[in-house]
Design a protein around this motif. Structure first.
Motif, short mmCIF file in Angstrom:
data_model
loop_
_atom_site.label_atom_id
_atom_site.label_comp_id
_atom_site.label_asym_id
_atom_site.label_seq_id
_atom_site.Cartn_x
_atom_site.Cartn_y
_atom_site.Cartn_z
N GLU A 173 1.07 -3.46 1.49
CA GLU A 173 1.82 -4.56 0.88
C GLU A 173 1.68 -5.86 1.67
OE1 GLU A 173 6.41 -5.57 -0.62
OE2 GLU A 173 5.94 -3.69 0.40
N SER A 174 1.49 -5.74 2.99
CA SER A 174 1.36 -6.94 3.83
C SER A 174 0.15 -7.77 3.46
CB SER A 174 1.27 -6.54 5.30
OG SER A 174 2.44 -5.87 5.72
N VAL A 187 -3.25 -18.53 11.12
CA VAL A 187 -3.73 -17.21 10.68
C VAL A 187 -3.39 -17.01 9.21
CG1 VAL A 187 -3.56 -14.70 10.97
CG2 VAL A 187 -3.44 -16.21 12.96
N ILE A 188 -4.41 -16.75 8.39
CA ILE A 188 -4.21 -16.28 7.01
C ILE A 188 -5.19 -15.13 6.82
CG2 ILE A 188 -4.23 -16.81 4.56
CD1 ILE A 188 -3.79 -19.71 5.17
N PRO A 189 -4.70 -13.91 6.71
CA PRO A 189 -5.61 -12.76 6.58
C PRO A 189 -6.26 -12.68 5.20
CG PRO A 189 -3.34 -12.04 6.39
CD PRO A 189 -3.29 -13.50 6.75
N ASN A 190 -7.28 -11.86 5.09
CA ASN A 190 -7.84 -11.56 3.78
C ASN A 190 -6.82 -10.78 2.98
OD1 ASN A 190 -10.36 -12.69 4.37
ND2 ASN A 190 -11.19 -10.77 5.15
N ALA A 191 -6.87 -10.96 1.67
CA ALA A 191 -6.05 -10.14 0.78
C ALA A 191 -6.84 -8.91 0.38
CB ALA A 191 -5.65 -10.94 -0.46
N GLN A 192 -6.15 -7.83 0.12
CA GLN A 192 -6.84 -6.64 -0.37
C GLN A 192 -7.37 -6.92 -1.78
OE1 GLN A 192 -3.48 -4.14 0.25
NE2 GLN A 192 -2.76 -4.24 -1.86
N THR A 193 -8.46 -6.28 -2.12
CA THR A 193 -9.16 -6.57 -3.36
C THR A 193 -8.45 -6.00 -4.58
OG1 THR A 193 -11.22 -6.50 -2.13
CG2 THR A 193 -11.39 -6.41 -4.52
N PHE A 194 -7.80 -4.87 -4.41
CA PHE A 194 -7.16 -4.21 -5.54
C PHE A 194 -5.90 -3.47 -5.09
CE2 PHE A 194 -11.24 -2.08 -4.37
CZ PHE A 194 -10.72 -1.14 -3.50
N SER A 195 -5.06 -3.13 -6.06
CA SER A 195 -3.83 -2.38 -5.80
C SER A 195 -3.75 -1.23 -6.80
CB SER A 195 -2.60 -3.29 -5.93
OG SER A 195 -2.65 -4.34 -4.99
N PRO A 196 -4.29 -0.07 -6.46
CA PRO A 196 -4.28 1.07 -7.38
C PRO A 196 -2.84 1.46 -7.76
CG PRO A 196 -5.71 1.49 -5.51
CD PRO A 196 -4.94 0.26 -5.19
N PRO A 197 -2.63 1.94 -8.97
CA PRO A 197 -1.28 2.34 -9.40
C PRO A 197 -0.75 3.56 -8.66
CG PRO A 197 -2.92 2.95 -11.05
CD PRO A 197 -3.63 2.11 -10.05
N GLN A 198 -1.63 4.32 -8.04
CA GLN A 198 -1.21 5.48 -7.25
C GLN A 198 -2.18 5.65 -6.10
OE1 GLN A 198 -1.42 8.53 -10.25
NE2 GLN A 198 -3.59 8.96 -9.84
N ARG A 199 -1.74 6.37 -5.07
CA ARG A 199 -2.61 6.53 -3.91
C ARG A 199 -3.51 7.74 -4.06
NH1 ARG A 199 -0.18 9.87 0.21
NH2 ARG A 199 1.92 10.58 -0.35
N ALA A 200 -4.56 7.77 -3.27
CA ALA A 200 -5.54 8.86 -3.33
C ALA A 200 -4.89 10.20 -3.01
CB ALA A 200 -6.69 8.59 -2.36
N ALA A 201 -5.38 11.26 -3.63
CA ALA A 201 -4.81 12.60 -3.43
C ALA A 201 -5.14 13.15 -2.05
CB ALA A 201 -5.34 13.54 -4.51
N LEU A 202 -6.24 12.73 -1.45
CA LEU A 202 -6.65 13.14 -0.10
C LEU A 202 -6.91 14.64 0.02
CD1 LEU A 202 -4.18 11.00 2.09
CD2 LEU A 202 -6.40 10.35 1.11
N ILE A 203 -7.44 15.22 -1.04
CA ILE A 203 -7.73 16.66 -1.02
C ILE A 203 -9.23 16.94 -0.96
CG2 ILE A 203 -5.59 17.35 -2.15
CD1 ILE A 203 -7.11 17.50 -4.77
N GLU A 204 -10.05 15.95 -1.32
CA GLU A 204 -11.49 16.13 -1.26
C GLU A 204 -11.96 16.09 0.21
OE1 GLU A 204 -13.40 16.76 -3.81
OE2 GLU A 204 -11.81 16.53 -5.32
N ARG A 205 -12.88 16.94 0.54
CA ARG A 205 -13.41 16.96 1.91
C ARG A 205 -14.54 15.93 2.04
NH1 ARG A 205 -11.60 22.20 1.08
NH2 ARG A 205 -10.41 23.08 2.83
#
Length: 379
Positions: free
Chosen positions: A355-356, A181-199
């Motif tokens: 991170e995994s 098993v070798i999973p796919n890697a994520q494409t990008f690593s944003p410097p901060q996470r989404a605010a999650l306030i937009e509907r």
């Protein structure tokens, strides 16, 4: 090392093409000699940017020219194209003398392991073990796909190494000692996470049967009745676009659901969203969920074969829904839409769990596998 990847084409905006571009670019930057061999490129540009040192070679087999043919005509044509494919790939590899050649479980899978160019042969699959049985084909096509599914196991055994994406899928390839098993890697690593306030909720994928957007559109009708101020953005392209538009119109959801063409800056779109949804009928390890998680979005997904179970931990970074249970899907999505604090909690966990799937961590596994093969080690 001289490394060759073999794939139908790099012109599509799919997850497999994105993963290939990311891996090839990473290896090329380290100084390895990368070649991507295609069969159906037809002089089209790759959809995802490739390192300038990556060589691209198209064999001109053009399997997709037979799309739409009846089963008997297609089988006759396929046999001829397979013969030409084998001859051209064999000649190219004999001249190149690569160290590692990787089949992405495409049209070369039936014969690549037999080529005597001296390279180690690696097979990797980006779908689940039983993907062919989930195509929903009938009649002779169903018989053919059942037979091919049985043959897949025998073919995978013949490669020096066989790589699957998830621990769930590993359990379906019983008896294979060369499987890892070798999973796919994520494409990008944003410097901060989404605010999650937009509907806004987001779904990403090709507009085809596999992605199940017909179900997601129906689910949104239920969601809209309970959370009328939320919108759904679906990013992709494909043959079912007109059918999706018709369904949206029939349900009166033109103001609530928007279909968008693929964009290069998809990370920015995730960052402006607050919830990721996936309604696929089958997967491998969905990039859409990995990318959403990297941006800190909570996720709601069908627990299809395979992939979602390796990413989503129910109640922590999202919810897994029994396949086809549209009511539960809508209910779980609405719970997160109605509770910003819960969204934030799950988004934070998703951000941490991403991170995994960090690219450095995943690519170290690939390089170690290649180095072991070069030394003659089987595992």
């Amino acid at each position: 090392m001289k490394i060759v990847y073999s794939i139908l084409g790099t012109y599509n905006a799919g997850g497999m093409e994105r993963v290939l571009a990311n891996k090839a670019n990473y290896l090329a930057k380290l100084g390895h000699e990368l070649t991507i061999v295609t069969t159906d490129q037809k002089a089209r540009e790759p959809n995802f940017e490739l390192h300038p040192q990556i060589r691209q070679v198209d064999l001109g087999i053009n399997y997709t020219d037979d799309d739409g043919l009846g089963i008997f005509r297609k089988m006759l044509s396929y046999k001829r194209r397979q013969r030409i494919h084998r001859e051209r790939l064999d000649a190219f590899l004999m001249q190149l003398k690569a160290d590692i050649v990787i089949s992405m479980f495409d049209h070369d899978v039936s014969f690549m392991h037999e080529l005597k160019d001296g390279s180690k042969k690696v097979l990797e699959i980006h779908f689940s073990r039983f993907k062919r049985l989930l195509y929903d084909r009938k009649g002779l096509w169903k018989i053919v796909n059942t037979w091919r599914t049985a043959q897949d196991l025998a073919l995978a055994r013949k490669y020096d190494h066989f790589v699957v994406l998830t621990h769930e899928d590993l359990t379906y390839w019983k008896g294979l000692k060369n499987c890892v098993v070798i999973p796919n890697a994520q494409t990008f690593s944003p410097p901060q996470r989404a605010a999650l306030i937009e509907r806004r909720a987001i779904a990403v994928g090709r507009f085809d049967y596999q992605k199940g957007f017909d179900q997601l559109i129906s689910i949104w009708k239920v969601i809209h009745a309970r959370c009328p101020d939320w919108k759904l953005d679906i990013y992709g392209q494909g043959p079912l676009k007109e059918a999706m538009e018709a369904q949206i119109h029939e349900l009166g959801l033109e103001q609530q659901i928007s279909l968008h063409a693929p964009v290069k800056n998809i990370m920015d779109v995730y960052m402006q969203s607050s919830l990721a949804l996936m309604s696929s009928r089958y997967e491998g390890l969905p990039m859409a969920l990995l990318e959403a998680q990297a941006c800190g979005l909570p996720m709601v997904s069908y627990a299809c074969k395979c992939g979602p179970r390796d990413i989503i931990k129910p109640g922590k970074n999202g919810f897994l829904i029994a396949e086809g249970d549209q009511q539960d899907f809508a209910d779980k999505a609405c719970r997160l839409m109605e509770n910003q604090q819960r969204r934030q909690q799950m988004g934070k966990v998703a951000w941490e769990m991403a991170e995994s799937f960090d690219e450095e961590r995943i690519m170290r596994q690939w390089i170690l596998l290649f180095e072991r093969l070069m030394k003659g080690e089987k595992r």
